[in-house]
Scaffold this motif. Structure first.
Motif, PDB file in Angstrom:
ATOM      1  N   THR A  69      45.408  -0.702  32.684  1.00 64.16           N
ATOM      2  CA  THR A  69      44.058  -1.227  32.510  1.00 64.16           C
ATOM      3  C   THR A  69      43.843  -1.494  31.027  1.00 64.16           C
ATOM      4  O   THR A  69      44.047  -0.589  30.213  1.00 64.16           O
ATOM      5  N   PRO A  70      43.478  -2.705  30.636  1.00 63.24           N
ATOM      6  CA  PRO A  70      43.377  -3.019  29.203  1.00 63.24           C
ATOM      7  C   PRO A  70      42.435  -2.080  28.458  1.00 63.24           C
ATOM      8  O   PRO A  70      41.325  -1.810  28.904  1.00 63.24           O
ATOM      9  N   ASP A  71      42.903  -1.583  27.325  1.00 61.95           N
ATOM     10  CA  ASP A  71      42.160  -0.578  26.573  1.00 61.95           C
ATOM     11  C   ASP A  71      40.997  -1.154  25.770  1.00 61.95           C
ATOM     12  O   ASP A  71      40.181  -0.382  25.259  1.00 61.95           O
ATOM     13  N   PHE A  72      40.906  -2.484  25.639  1.00 60.85           N
ATOM     14  CA  PHE A  72      39.733  -3.005  24.936  1.00 60.85           C
ATOM     15  C   PHE A  72      38.456  -2.752  25.728  1.00 60.85           C
ATOM     16  O   PHE A  72      37.351  -2.836  25.182  1.00 60.85           O
ATOM     17  N   LEU A  73      38.587  -2.406  27.025  1.00 59.17           N
ATOM     18  CA  LEU A  73      37.420  -2.046  27.835  1.00 59.17           C
ATOM     19  C   LEU A  73      36.870  -0.676  27.471  1.00 59.17           C
ATOM     20  O   LEU A  73      35.746  -0.346  27.859  1.00 59.17           O
ATOM     21  N   THR A  74      37.649   0.118  26.760  1.00 59.15           N
ATOM     22  CA  THR A  74      37.207   1.454  26.349  1.00 59.15           C
ATOM     23  C   THR A  74      37.373   1.607  24.841  1.00 59.15           C
ATOM     24  O   THR A  74      38.311   2.251  24.372  1.00 59.15           O
ATOM     25  N   PRO A  75      36.483   0.996  24.061  1.00 63.60           N
ATOM     26  CA  PRO A  75      36.597   1.097  22.597  1.00 63.60           C
ATOM     27  C   PRO A  75      36.392   2.530  22.122  1.00 63.60           C
ATOM     28  O   PRO A  75      35.782   3.348  22.812  1.00 63.60           O
ATOM     29  N   GLU A  76      36.905   2.805  20.964  1.00 64.28           N
ATOM     30  CA  GLU A  76      36.776   4.139  20.382  1.00 64.28           C
ATOM     31  C   GLU A  76      35.305   4.504  20.172  1.00 64.28           C
ATOM     32  O   GLU A  76      34.568   3.745  19.540  1.00 64.28           O
ATOM     33  N   PRO A  77      34.839   5.646  20.694  1.00 61.22           N
ATOM     34  CA  PRO A  77      33.452   6.061  20.446  1.00 61.22           C
ATOM     35  C   PRO A  77      33.239   6.303  18.946  1.00 61.22           C
ATOM     36  O   PRO A  77      33.983   7.068  18.326  1.00 61.22           O
ATOM     37  N   VAL A  78      32.253   5.651  18.381  1.00 55.11           N
ATOM     38  CA  VAL A  78      32.053   5.735  16.933  1.00 55.11           C
ATOM     39  C   VAL A  78      31.149   6.893  16.543  1.00 55.11           C
ATOM     40  O   VAL A  78      31.032   7.217  15.365  1.00 55.11           O
ATOM     41  N   ALA A  79      30.499   7.528  17.508  1.00 57.63           N
ATOM     42  CA  ALA A  79      29.583   8.624  17.212  1.00 57.63           C
ATOM     43  C   ALA A  79      29.663   9.641  18.341  1.00 57.63           C
ATOM     44  O   ALA A  79      30.245   9.373  19.403  1.00 57.63           O
ATOM     45  N   TYR A  80      29.073  10.807  18.113  1.00 56.20           N
ATOM     46  CA  TYR A  80      29.057  11.824  19.161  1.00 56.20           C
ATOM     47  C   TYR A  80      28.334  11.312  20.396  1.00 56.20           C
ATOM     48  O   TYR A  80      28.800  11.483  21.524  1.00 56.20           O
ATOM     49  N   LEU A 228      41.672  12.903  34.624  1.00 52.98           N
ATOM     50  CA  LEU A 228      42.402  12.624  33.395  1.00 52.98           C
ATOM     51  C   LEU A 228      42.594  11.130  33.183  1.00 52.98           C
ATOM     52  O   LEU A 228      43.125  10.422  34.039  1.00 52.98           O
ATOM     53  N   MET A 229      42.171  10.640  32.008  1.00 60.45           N
ATOM     54  CA  MET A 229      42.314   9.236  31.646  1.00 60.45           C
ATOM     55  C   MET A 229      42.570   9.172  30.155  1.00 60.45           C
ATOM     56  O   MET A 229      41.982   9.933  29.389  1.00 60.45           O
ATOM     57  N   LEU A 230      43.464   8.301  29.738  1.00 61.36           N
ATOM     58  CA  LEU A 230      43.818   8.181  28.325  1.00 61.36           C
ATOM     59  C   LEU A 230      43.631   6.748  27.879  1.00 61.36           C
ATOM     60  O   LEU A 230      44.073   5.812  28.550  1.00 61.36           O
ATOM     61  N   SER A 231      42.973   6.566  26.750  1.00 63.33           N
ATOM     62  CA  SER A 231      42.795   5.242  26.168  1.00 63.33           C
ATOM     63  C   SER A 231      43.371   5.268  24.756  1.00 63.33           C
ATOM     64  O   SER A 231      43.022   6.138  23.954  1.00 63.33           O
ATOM     65  N   PHE A 232      44.260   4.318  24.455  1.00 64.19           N
ATOM     66  CA  PHE A 232      44.904   4.285  23.147  1.00 64.19           C
ATOM     67  C   PHE A 232      45.392   2.867  22.893  1.00 64.19           C
ATOM     68  O   PHE A 232      45.189   1.979  23.722  1.00 64.19           O
ATOM     69  N   ASP A 233      46.009   2.667  21.748  1.00 62.00           N
ATOM     70  CA  ASP A 233      46.565   1.356  21.412  1.00 62.00           C
ATOM     71  C   ASP A 233      48.067   1.415  21.683  1.00 62.00           C
ATOM     72  O   ASP A 233      48.811   2.007  20.897  1.00 62.00           O
ATOM     73  N   PRO A 234      48.534   0.861  22.787  1.00 64.14           N
ATOM     74  CA  PRO A 234      49.959   0.986  23.116  1.00 64.14           C
ATOM     75  C   PRO A 234      50.877   0.212  22.185  1.00 64.14           C
ATOM     76  O   PRO A 234      52.083   0.433  22.179  1.00 64.14           O
ATOM     77  N   ALA A 235      50.307  -0.669  21.372  1.00 67.65           N
ATOM     78  CA  ALA A 235      51.148  -1.504  20.504  1.00 67.65           C
ATOM     79  C   ALA A 235      51.491  -0.815  19.184  1.00 67.65           C
ATOM     80  O   ALA A 235      52.643  -0.735  18.789  1.00 67.65           O
ATOM     81  N   ALA A 236      50.466  -0.290  18.501  1.00 66.24           N
ATOM     82  CA  ALA A 236      50.744   0.206  17.154  1.00 66.24           C
ATOM     83  C   ALA A 236      49.974   1.466  16.786  1.00 66.24           C
ATOM     84  O   ALA A 236      50.077   1.931  15.663  1.00 66.24           O
ATOM     85  N   GLY A 237      49.215   2.038  17.695  1.00 65.76           N
ATOM     86  CA  GLY A 237      48.482   3.251  17.369  1.00 65.76           C
ATOM     87  C   GLY A 237      47.420   3.053  16.314  1.00 65.76           C
ATOM     88  O   GLY A 237      47.136   3.942  15.526  1.00 65.76           O
TER      89      GLY A 237
END
Length: 324
Positions: A69-80, A228-237
């Motif tokens: 599932t493309p990770d751009f759908l789950t951007p990094e949370p910028v705040a609490y 359990l679900m993991l969202s990351f950048d599979p290309a370059a971290g």
């Protein structure tokens, strides 16, 4: 398996977040992987909103029994705690090159993790033909409609439960250390020698997996099984990995009802009371009651007023209706 190597500085940046967007994606993820594990009320509500509002593009991307599932759908949370509008804006404005690369992974899969290629439906390919920027904006619009129709009305109760989980994880970290707390997040999550490992649940695999260097980790409690679900950048971290784990406590129902201590506290607030008064009535310490009252106030379930040196809390509306 994915191994996330963390330096001392990265460990110092590791944190928790309560994300409305991640709850929407977590529900869609669960509906694809283990739909029968999702409470019936949530399955029905999600189905009705997806069908009634014609959210076919979102469903095709996010509801899948396998595949990436493309990770751009789950951007990094910028705040609490982030506003869902801000999170959706990050989806809509995802860089074109990132959308292109991640949709390429949808088509090719991730061999190192044993994630197979997917054959997107024609509507996905047709939407991509209009350009990656327009594609991201359209998906964000459908994700926003899903949030508003399914989770938005019940967010106060859901977010209160998630914040309670984070408070408990903080207590566990104080008593067991970070490694001990992480070990209790999920059977497929581990911590050893500065490396966080995440294995695909129920998918033992002898493949070498992926090893990335993380600038930190963000832990997000999830309200829905399978957890359990993991969202990351599979290309370059380039982004901070986000681990969504199953929140403690009973599964929420579609009414977002509260349980445990907060239900007891809310039931005592048919009239304005101080923290000490509520603590005496429910048999909890004033500090514990204060924590719960703050969460209920942030969730819009109680109002707060000050009279001289005393702060009073009172339920908004009919508290009994929240507990039925």
């Amino acid at each position: 398996m994915i191994r996330i190597e963390l330096s001392a500085a990265a460990v110092a940046r590791t944190r928790f977040a309560v994300s409305p967007l991640y709850q929407a994606m977590h529900l869609l993820f669960a509906l694809g992987r283990q739909p029968r594990a999702v409470p019936c009320e949530w399955r029905v509500r999600a189905r009705d909103v997806i069908g009634g509002r014609r959210l076919g593009l979102l469903a095709a991307l996010a509801i899948s029994s396998d595949g990436y599932t493309p990770d751009f759908l789950t951007p990094e949370p910028v705040a609490y705690r982030s506003a869902v509008e801000d999170e959706l804006h990050l989806v809509a404005t995802a860089p074109v090159e990132r959308v292109r690369a991640e949709m390429g992974l949808v088509l090719s899969g991730l061999a190192d993790l044993g994630i197979p290629a997917r054959r997107p439906r024609a509507l996905v390919l047709d939407a991509l033909d209009g350009g990656e920027d327009g594609f991201a904006a359209r998906v964000a619009g459908e994700l926003g409609a899903f949030w508003a129709g399914v989770l938005g009305p019940h967010w106060p109760g859901l977010s209160a439960r998630l914040e309670h989980d984070i408070a408990r994880r903080g207590e566990l970290t104080a008593g067991l250390g970070l490694g001990g707390m992480v070990a209790g997040l999920h059977p497929e999550v581990g911590w050893h020698d500065g490396t966080l490992s995440v294995r695909r649940p129920g998918r033992p695999d002898r493949r070498p997996g992926l090893r990335i260097t993380g600038p930190g980790v963000i832990f997000v409690p999830g309200a829905f099984p399978p957890g359990l679900m993991l969202s990351f950048d599979p290309a370059a971290g380039r982004r901070t990995p986000v681990v969504v784990y199953p929140a403690l406590g009973p599964e929420p129902d579609a009414g977002g009802r509260l349980g445990g201590s907060r239900s007891s506290i809310l039931a005592e607030l048919t009239r304005a009371r101080t923290t000490a008064d509520v603590a005496a009535r429910v048999g909890l310490s004033p500090s514990t009651v204060s924590y719960h009252l703050q969460a209920l106030h942030r969730g819009g379930l109680v109002r707060r007023t000050r009279q001289s040196r005393e702060v009073y809390y009172q339920a908004v509306g009919d508290p009994a209706g929240r507990l039925r």
